[in-house]
Motif scaffolding. Structure first.
Motif, PDB file in Angstrom:
ATOM      1  N   PRO A  21       0.798  -1.234   0.000  1.00 50.39           N
ATOM      2  CA  PRO A  21       0.000   0.000   0.000  1.00 50.39           C
ATOM      3  C   PRO A  21       0.829   1.280   0.000  1.00 50.39           C
ATOM      4  O   PRO A  21       0.295   2.350  -0.310  1.00 50.39           O
ATOM      5  N   ASN A  22       2.107   1.189   0.337  1.00 49.01           N
ATOM      6  CA  ASN A  22       2.875   2.407   0.606  1.00 49.01           C
ATOM      7  C   ASN A  22       4.076   2.633  -0.302  1.00 49.01           C
ATOM      8  O   ASN A  22       4.685   3.711  -0.242  1.00 49.01           O
ATOM      9  N   VAL A  23       4.440   1.655  -1.120  1.00 50.85           N
ATOM     10  CA  VAL A  23       5.713   1.772  -1.827  1.00 50.85           C
ATOM     11  C   VAL A  23       5.760   2.970  -2.765  1.00 50.85           C
ATOM     12  O   VAL A  23       6.808   3.622  -2.898  1.00 50.85           O
ATOM     13  N   HIS A  24       4.660   3.322  -3.397  1.00 50.79           N
ATOM     14  CA  HIS A  24       4.665   4.503  -4.270  1.00 50.79           C
ATOM     15  C   HIS A  24       4.869   5.779  -3.459  1.00 50.79           C
ATOM     16  O   HIS A  24       5.603   6.680  -3.887  1.00 50.79           O
ATOM     17  N   ALA A  25       4.258   5.838  -2.306  1.00 48.95           N
ATOM     18  CA  ALA A  25       4.456   7.014  -1.440  1.00 48.95           C
ATOM     19  C   ALA A  25       5.895   7.081  -0.956  1.00 48.95           C
ATOM     20  O   ALA A  25       6.473   8.176  -0.852  1.00 48.95           O
ATOM     21  N   TRP A  26       6.489   5.930  -0.654  1.00 51.07           N
ATOM     22  CA  TRP A  26       7.902   5.915  -0.254  1.00 51.07           C
ATOM     23  C   TRP A  26       8.766   6.510  -1.368  1.00 51.07           C
ATOM     24  O   TRP A  26       9.651   7.325  -1.110  1.00 51.07           O
ATOM     25  N   ASN A  27       8.522   6.054  -2.594  1.00 53.19           N
ATOM     26  CA  ASN A  27       9.329   6.547  -3.707  1.00 53.19           C
ATOM     27  C   ASN A  27       9.098   8.029  -3.954  1.00 53.19           C
ATOM     28  O   ASN A  27      10.038   8.773  -4.271  1.00 53.19           O
ATOM     29  N   ALA A  77      13.702  -3.821  -3.837  1.00 60.13           N
ATOM     30  CA  ALA A  77      14.727  -2.983  -3.219  1.00 60.13           C
ATOM     31  C   ALA A  77      14.602  -3.004  -1.699  1.00 60.13           C
ATOM     32  O   ALA A  77      15.605  -3.011  -0.981  1.00 60.13           O
ATOM     33  N   TYR A  78      13.381  -3.008  -1.204  1.00 61.34           N
ATOM     34  CA  TYR A  78      13.149  -3.096   0.241  1.00 61.34           C
ATOM     35  C   TYR A  78      13.647  -4.438   0.760  1.00 61.34           C
ATOM     36  O   TYR A  78      14.329  -4.515   1.797  1.00 61.34           O
ATOM     37  N   ALA A  79      13.325  -5.519   0.042  1.00 59.01           N
ATOM     38  CA  ALA A  79      13.810  -6.848   0.424  1.00 59.01           C
ATOM     39  C   ALA A  79      15.331  -6.890   0.418  1.00 59.01           C
ATOM     40  O   ALA A  79      15.957  -7.456   1.330  1.00 59.01           O
ATOM     41  N   PRO A 197      15.525   6.191  -9.998  1.00 62.41           N
ATOM     42  CA  PRO A 197      14.117   6.546 -10.164  1.00 62.41           C
ATOM     43  C   PRO A 197      13.111   5.530  -9.643  1.00 62.41           C
ATOM     44  O   PRO A 197      12.053   5.920  -9.144  1.00 62.41           O
ATOM     45  N   SER A 198      13.394   4.242  -9.729  1.00 56.00           N
ATOM     46  CA  SER A 198      12.382   3.249  -9.371  1.00 56.00           C
ATOM     47  C   SER A 198      12.500   2.740  -7.947  1.00 56.00           C
ATOM     48  O   SER A 198      11.691   1.927  -7.511  1.00 56.00           O
ATOM     49  N   TYR A 199      13.515   3.195  -7.231  1.00 57.42           N
ATOM     50  CA  TYR A 199      13.624   2.823  -5.814  1.00 57.42           C
ATOM     51  C   TYR A 199      14.270   3.984  -5.072  1.00 57.42           C
ATOM     52  O   TYR A 199      15.264   3.836  -4.374  1.00 57.42           O
ATOM     53  N   ARG A 200      13.619   5.141  -5.212  1.00 59.77           N
ATOM     54  CA  ARG A 200      14.160   6.375  -4.662  1.00 59.77           C
ATOM     55  C   ARG A 200      14.190   6.348  -3.140  1.00 59.77           C
ATOM     56  O   ARG A 200      14.941   7.092  -2.513  1.00 59.77           O
TER      57      ARG A 200
END
Length: 391
Positions: A21-27, A77-79, A197-200
């Motif tokens: 639910p949050n990965v886009h907000a993280w980026n 990237a989080y993993a 860009p994809s794991y800011r």
């Protein structure tokens, strides 16, 4: 020892509740989600291989590495970042001094403090023999460290960095050591973070050590053991990356199946078409093969076969993940280009995982060397009589 099924269930829960639910907000925020990694710690995901005596889960590598497949379904990237923290925690709890364990072990296994690994240097890339960072012992037993590291994950965010350095001017690796440098050490600084860009949300950058002084208590691996320990850490990281790639592949396949199974066309659905079934069936086969390979490699870690098995996993699985992400994007047609389906992010993450901790080409080098060694031990086959003679 913790029950692996309960740990995998916790990782699955963390993925569903925190990552997806949050990965886009993280980026968008371009900031490491410390609240999320704190929750991972509360679930036991930050001390997977560490002894229970220090608050860890005490899992064997072959079992704990499966956690990243679950986390990778949310974000590779989080993993990857949590896998590197777990490797450092494993090293610190297993090989650190008693004083280091007393000061750091429980904070690391709980995730209250984060660790990361620093080996690569700007000038040397995958060639650690060209290392220039150096530590010099002082009269009071402390060490002074100067040099630079590149591609440091959790740069500016980790609380301690497990750093590989040389301890003399002698060429080669026999003087290398691994020393843990706290983030607040005087003389430690970081350059501008890389633009990824994809794991800011995962900060990566260069780390500079300008006469950083650390206690002898912070020596994780003494001179002479640093490179060997680092290579073992990299092998664990490579298999962990392969595990995370399997999670990525599963997510890409599930999105493609859900879409094509409901996309109406030619009197049925897209998934009713033989061509679509063949495309996605190939992804499914690659995923099953990848799971078998990374799990076999995980169980081989620490054995003589471990390094080459890790290389096989790092060579095959990320390549399969790139192929899977691209194939599943193609299965969605134009919709695969939309952010809402997330295929572009998965494709970029798969490419990143092909590169970190040794590119797939470096894995090919490791595999090739093992083949040359095997060839040298094989008997030379006899040349057939008359072979090569003029007719």
């Amino acid at each position: 020892m913790a029950d692996i099924d309960s740990i995998l269930s916790a990782a699955r829960q963390h993925c569903v509740e925190e990552i997806v639910p949050n990965v886009h907000a993280w980026n968008d925020a371009a900031k490491w989600p410390r609240a999320a990694s704190d929750k991972a710690g509360e679930l036991g995901l930050t001390g997977l291989y560490a002894p229970e005596a220090f608050g860890g889960q005490g899992l064997p590598l072959g079992e704990g590495i499966r956690v990243y497949e679950e986390l990778g379904q949310g974000d590779g990237a989080y993993a990857f970042a949590l896998s590197m923290h777990n490797i450092c925690t494993f090293a610190g709890c297993g090989y650190g001094t008693d004083a280091f364990k007393e000061a750091w072990a429980r904070d690391l296994t709980s995730g209250r403090k984060l660790a990361n690994f620093a080996l690569t240097e700007p000038q040397s890339g995958s060639d650690p023999m060209n290392m220039q960072s150096q530590a010099t012992i002082n009269g009071d037993g402390t060490w002074t460290i100067s040099g630079a590291k590149a591609w440091v994950s959790l740069a500016t965010e980790a609380d301690i960095y497990f750093t590989v350095v040389k301890t003399s001017d002698a060429p080669g690796h026999k003087d290398m050591a691994m020393i843990a440098i706290p983030a607040d050490a005087e003389g430690l600084s970081f350059g501008p973070l890389y633009d990824t860009p994809s794991y800011r949300f995962l900060p990566m950058g260069e780390m500079y050590m300008d006469k950083v002084v650390v206690s002898e208590d912070n020596i994780i691996l003494p001179p002479g053991q640093g490179l060997q320990g680092s290579l073992m850490a990299i092998d664990i990281a490579r298999v962990s990356i392969a595990s995370g790639c399997c999670g990525l592949m599963q997510t890409a396949l599930d999105v493609a199946l859900a879409y094509t199974g409901n996309r109406k066309m030619f009197g049925g659905t897209a998934l009713d078409q033989d061509g679509m079934q063949w495309m996605l069936g190939e992804v499914a086969t690659d995923l099953e093969a990848s799971r078998l390979l990374y799990r076999a490699a995980a169980n081989a870690l620490g054995t003589p076969e471990g390094p080459v098995m890790a290389a096989h996993a790092k060579r095959f699985v990320p390549d399969a993940a790139v192929k899977a992400a691209n194939t599943c994007t193609q299965a969605l047609g134009g919709m695969g280009l939309l952010r809402s389906y997330d295929m572009d992010r998965l494709s970029r993450l798969a490419q990143m995982l092909r590169i970190v901790d040794g590119t797939t080409e470096i894995s090919r080098v490791v595999i090739g060397r093992s083949l040359k060694k095997r060839a040298a031990d094989l008997p030379v086959p006899p040349i057939p009589k008359g072979f090569g003679e003029a007719g």
